[in-house]
Write an enzyme that holds these catalytic residues in place. Sequence first.
Site, PDB file in Angstrom:
ATOM      1  CG  ASP A 110      -1.964  -1.070   1.211  1.00 49.03           C
ATOM      2  OD1 ASP A 110      -1.732  -2.117   0.570  1.00 49.03           O
ATOM      3  OD2 ASP A 110      -3.025  -0.885   1.835  1.00 49.03           O
ATOM      4  CE  LYS A 120      -6.952  -1.316   2.645  1.00 48.73           C
ATOM      5  NZ  LYS A 120      -5.627  -1.802   3.028  1.00 48.73           N
ATOM      6  CE  LYS A 169      -5.269   1.949   2.472  1.00 48.67           C
ATOM      7  NZ  LYS A 169      -4.189   1.214   3.135  1.00 48.67           N
TER       8      LYS A 169
END
Lengths: 293, 301
Positions: free
Chosen positions: B138, B237, B201
């Site tokens: 991430d 996400k 995300k």
Amino acid sequence: MARLSIQKTYKIFIGGQFPRTESGRFYPVYNSGKELLANMCLSSRKDFRNAVVAARKAFGGWSSKSAFNRGQILYRIAEMMEGRKHQFIAEIMSQGSTQKQAEQEVQTAIDRCVYYCGWCDKYQQLFSAVNPVASAHFNFSVPEPTGVVSIIAPENTSLLGLVSVILPVIAGGNVCVVLASESKPLCSITLAEVLATSDLPGGVVNVLTGQLKELHTHMASHMDVNAVVYARENRTEIKAMAELCSLNVKRFFHWNHDWKLSSSENPYLILDLQEIKTTWHPIEKIGASGSGY
Amino acid sequence: MLPLPPNVHHASPIDQVGVEERVARFNTRSIKKESKMQGLKMALNMIDLTTLEGKDTVGKVQQLCYKAQHLADHLLDVPKVAAICVYPNHVKTAKKHLGNSGIKVASVATAFPSGNSNRRIKLLDTKMAVDHGADEVDMVISRGEFLQGNYNFVYDEIAAIKEACGMARLKVILETGELSTLDHVRLASDIAIAAGADFIKTSTGKIQPAATMPVTLVMLQAIKDHFDRTGIMIGMKPAGGISTAKIALQYLVMLYETLGTAWMNNHWFRFGASSLANDILMQIGKEQTGAYYSSDYLSKD
């Protein structure tokens, strides 16, 4: 000039706010002359669930406030009630009492606040103990609030019964979700307005209006509720609720006092919602001079 | 061979009022009983169980790994979460304790959460995570550069990190709370997708507001437009601020109505959350026992 009348919308009280019931339902309340007094929220089990969440959130803060500070806040409630005396009297009269009865009820309710205000920092000494033990320990027991309490307020009074069951619960550092009288609900929401302006943190007292018959099983079975106080007289409900309380070993209390009497106010009601914690604290024994704590 | 960066001068403007009204519409869907239970279990299975604190210890990560595999053994038919999400220095621990459970290890990298460092250090950070066995990385974009208009810098950086990821899937965190407008969110999504993101995300969880439904809808729409153009699927996400089962279901409704069933699994959709799992378990507990549940019966971490 004619003026439009401004009617009060009676809502419920959850987490320090006044939402309508999430169900959108209501029920009408009439006076003895069959005139509509108000449409009250018919609370659903989801309102109860939300109220328990709000109460649980408030528990840490309220239970760890100093006892003295809790007392100050209870006194503040009495002050705010005094300021709204006439509104309470008018509401009680509209729900079928005479002026004299209404005045008496409001006065007793306010005095009861002051009574429990005084107990806030005193019951601890009364119910604590230093216990004799046969070892080198300082052994003492102290009361601690049990947690979230479901309260079913008396049906036959609008204000006095309600404050009489709420006060001993919160004086002891607990938080509560209370179901008000179904037939005389007006004062409960006005009391909520008092509580909202008394420095009582949001969520310590949550007030629902509606029917016990649809809520009682949830009020007793909710696993995040630690005790139930029931102040009505329906034997079937008492049995059902007491049984459901066993799910997570909740304490169940049936309080059937005549709340008009001063004998109905006592610190043992505070004690009902306390858990006793006993601590063993090692101490040093120094020769023959006795224990050294 | 990388696709060309999006043409930032012809980005489609976002109608904020329209987005908010669309979101309000999702929130009116009524999902009850069996479908609610199915939805909740799906949401549980999509969670990246996260601990990203300075005070994280080996013990905490170990406990989180246990929780990921045993959310609530006393309830029936509870799925596992999708992944656990940790800092790079905890990847080894996580990998070891998750064993062959099938639960992925995601690691934040690139000077998370601020992203304020140079490319070399960010690449090293990423390599460390990947070398220690992270299945997913991430990364955070450089919001400062983005807001200064250095879109090429942001694009190149994502592309470089993507290369460093090797087989690991790359999630690109836009940190939408710092991007200030939905137009920026859309542009950043387009850049991230073009530069090779496997997932986009919303947030790090360290900045408020974190994930919101309008922001997520804009990002889902970017994914849809990209899919319509190229046939390539990108994952989504939302992270931070999704703490209740009710909100999670609203996100699933939005996912379904924007991207459709192909995205309704944890390969293409994740929730970045730490407290969401317990709230969902409380709902499942209520359904299975009949009584409203208490968090007393669930582990805190």
